[in-house]
Enzyme design. Structure first.
Site, short mmCIF file in Angstrom:
data_model
loop_
_atom_site.label_atom_id
_atom_site.label_comp_id
_atom_site.label_asym_id
_atom_site.label_seq_id
_atom_site.Cartn_x
_atom_site.Cartn_y
_atom_site.Cartn_z
N HIS A 2 25.25 15.55 -3.40
CA HIS A 2 26.44 15.85 -4.20
C HIS A 2 27.45 14.69 -4.13
CE1 HIS A 2 29.60 18.65 -5.83
NE2 HIS A 2 30.38 17.78 -5.20
N GLU A 3 27.78 14.28 -2.93
CA GLU A 3 28.77 13.21 -2.77
C GLU A 3 28.24 11.89 -3.33
OE1 GLU A 3 31.68 14.02 -2.23
OE2 GLU A 3 31.25 16.04 -1.50
N HIS B 227 28.93 11.75 -7.00
CA HIS B 227 30.28 11.26 -7.29
C HIS B 227 30.33 9.75 -7.12
CE1 HIS B 227 32.44 14.98 -7.80
NE2 HIS B 227 32.15 15.44 -6.60
N HIS C 185 28.92 7.81 -10.00
CA HIS C 185 29.85 7.85 -11.13
C HIS C 185 30.92 6.76 -10.96
CE1 HIS C 185 32.24 10.81 -13.93
NE2 HIS C 185 31.72 9.83 -14.59
ZN ZN Z 1 32.35 17.40 -5.79
#
Ligand code: ZN
Length: 612
Positions: free
Chosen positions: A393-394, A397, A400
């Site tokens: 998940h991290e 990010h 991105h």
């Molecule tokens: Zn998040």
């Protein structure tokens, strides 16, 4: 947590000045005029679209800060901001004080029957720190949650539940001492005035001015649509749970403080495995290599460790990211393990933002921080599957932020991406933690090297959707309550707020809490945090990420053209273009809720349901 009287005094002393500074900057007529001059000059047409977006965002934010108002209204706007930040801080302090203002001293071991060792140790430690014998239970989540899930004594669960759900209200053991009734009413009234002053119909309209969702009606329709799919499933799950409680303990009425307890039992009965069983398959170095392999297959990235970079701790490593053509695109610090005085949780943060300047282009750098158990005795640290998912998940990010090709910091990477779209790349990457094909790249037993057994993967996948209908209606209850509360300009006192919540529950919930439940008095996300008229964002982003992933399900989870397309249309674009435009460019159509419903086991139908 580092809360103290001194810190609160200092914070409260600075708060008015900070609020004043932001109001003044947002209302600065000279800056606004300069910005408008650019927008209205022929030069504007010659800017590229990212530069135009920077200007458009600035103009929007100036207007939302009241720059257009006359002097008297400007002053009123500033005064509202001051009162609002005070009331929100008051709300938060009441909640914190109420949470810490209650604890339960237990000396009879029998009352704690069923609690896992880790929870008992925590409670014993709390008692020791207060120089008391036995155990002390508190309303902090690590103490509260295990009691609700595991304590066999229903009376104990009821006492803790009552103290927890009446925090900062006029009910329960702390009744009236830290009551948030007045702050809630004030906060809502102030937000409503603020929205009115800027010419919006409601605070929800004001909140959406910076979000992907187009109108309050669109958000409400989106949420209602999910309700209609999730509620029947939630009802069925709840009936199963009641039936299970009746069969196993002869419980006729399932009380609010029984639900989590029987849910946990049912889960154990149905899926006989725990997170601990998965650990041996996820040693840290293997997971990191696997994560890099996944993004190599998806986007052609190569990630190489760079030595001789200064870090703040020997555990921290630095990596460079190269794209398919061998160009350096960015880098990141990886800080994986828990240690003393390190802030808890997991997060991605920006160190440097991509920025073109006279001397060239500054490449983005990220911090990726987790709090995994450190390795002991020369053995690799083993992760739970939850931790693996958190890391992905991290890293989503992080990609991105690091893969952006936008050269202007205000809209590069995650900057300028609306709140309800920013979780798309992160939740999206989690999907590669659940598929056989990707797990086989890294999920191998740390001693035998054997891949994750099919039976275990199957249990893991089925357990993922355990009571997903009930979970979804709970999120929908919060989201609808938040959105309706901010959806009109009606003045509401504590009783009216309660009435609205009851109304939403009537339409959505399957578990009806007791009349003295005051959940709203501790709903800090919307009263003190940034989620006001924005709680729906969680579900909105889930729809986007599930629907984006479904394209990979159709084409193959490592399909190169699909991977490249996601890279070029979403990850590289940052906040430079409208997220709906970007999503549509990737998916070939607007988002639909089908994939989320299917992934969470709520519907298997292939019908096309409209999405956000
Ligand atoms: Zn998040």
């Amino acid at each position: 947590m580092a809360d103290s009287e001194a810190l609160r005094r200092a914070y409260n002393a600075c708060l008015p000045r900070l609020t004043e500074y932001h109001t003044e900057l947002g209302q600065n007529a000279a800056l606004f005029a300069a910005c408008r001059q650019i927008a209205e000059s022929p030069e504007y047409a010659r800017l590229d679209s990212a530069q135009q977006k920077v200007i458009d965002n600035m103009l929007r934010d100036f207007r939302l800060s009241g720059v257009d108002l006359d002097a008297q209204r400007k002053a009123e706007f500033a005064e509202i901001q001051q009162q609002l930040s005070r009331a929100q801080t008051r709300f938060e302090e009441n909640l914190l004080d109420a949470t810490h203002g209650w604890s339960l001293h237990v000396t009879d071991r029998e009352r704690l029957r069923g609690l896992p060792e880790s929870a008992l140790a925590l409670a014993a430690d709390a008692a020791r720190r207060q120089d008391k014998p036995g155990w002390v239970l508190t309303l902090d989540i690590p103490s509260y949650l295990p009691v609700m899930q595991y304590a066999e004594d229903a009376g104990l669960r009821r006492d803790m539940y009552e103290a927890f759900v009446t925090r900062a209200s006029e009910q329960g053991p702390g009744a009236g001492r830290w009551d948030n009734s007045v702050p809630m009413q004030e906060i809502l009234a102030l937000r409503s005035r603020l929205a009115g002053l800027l010419g919006f119909d409601s605070y929800a309209d004001y909140s959406l001015a910076r979000k992907m969702a187009e109108s309050p009606a669109a958000v409400l329709e989106f949420l209602q649509n999910l309700v209609s799919h999730a509620r029947p499933v939630a009802r069925r799950e709840y009936a199963e749970l009641q039936d299970f409680a009746r069969r196993s303990d002869g419980v006729d009425t399932l009380n609010a403080w029984d639900a989590a307890f029987y849910a946990e039992r049912l889960r154990r009965e149905r899926f006989d495995f725990s997170q601990e069983d998965l650990r041996p398959y996820f040693p840290v170095p293997q997971v990191i290599t696997g994560l890099f392999e996944v993004v190599h297959k998806l986007y052609g990235l190569r990630i190489l460790k760079r030595m001789a970079v200064d870090t703040w701790h020997p555990d921290v490593t630095f990596y460079d990211i190269y794209d398919r053509d061998g160009n350096l695109r960015g880098g990141f610090y990886l800080d994986l393990y828990a240690r003393d005085h390190k802030r808890g949780g997991a997060w991605m943060d920006e160190c440097r933002i991509r920025h073109r300047h006279a001397g060239g282009t500054q490449l983005p750098v990220a911090y990726l921080t987790c709090n995994f158990t450190p390795p002991v005795g020369g053995e690799d640290s083993l992760l739970t599957h939850d931790e693996v998912t958190t890391l992905f998940h991290e890293f989503g990010h992080g990609l991105h932020h690091m893969l952006t090709l936008v050269d202007y910091p205000d809209v590069a990477g995650i900057n300028g991406v609306p709140w309800d779209a920013v979780e798309l790349p992160s939740q999206f990457l989690e999907n590669w933690c659940w598929e056989r094909e990707s797990l086989d790249l890294f999920a191998r037993h740390h001693r035998t090297g054997e891949p994750l057994p099919a039976a275990l993967l199957d249990k893991m996948q089925r357990a993922r959707n355990f009571q997903s209908g009930m979970q979804m209606v709970r999120q929908l209850e919060f989201a609808l309550f938040d959105f309706r509360l901010h959806g009109d300009r009606q003045e509401r006192d504590a009783a009216a707020i309660q009435a609205l919540l009851e109304e939403v529950r009537e339409e959505v919930a399957v578990i009806r809490p007791p009349a003295w439940n005051r959940f709203q008095h501790s709903f800090a996300h919307i009263f003190a945090g940034g989620y006001a008229a924005g709680y729906y964002s969680y579900l909105w982003a889930e729809v986007l990420s599930a629907d984006a992933f479904s394209k990979f399900e159709e084409n193959g989870i490592f399909d190169r053209p699909t991977g490249d397309q996601f890279l070029h249309t979403i990850l590289e674009q940052g906040g430079a273009r409208d997220p709906m435009e970007l999503f549509t460019a990737f998916r070939g159509r607007e988002p639909r809720i089908d994939a989320l419903l299917r992934h969470s086991g709520i519907s298997t139908a292939e019908t096309a349901a409209p999405g956000p």
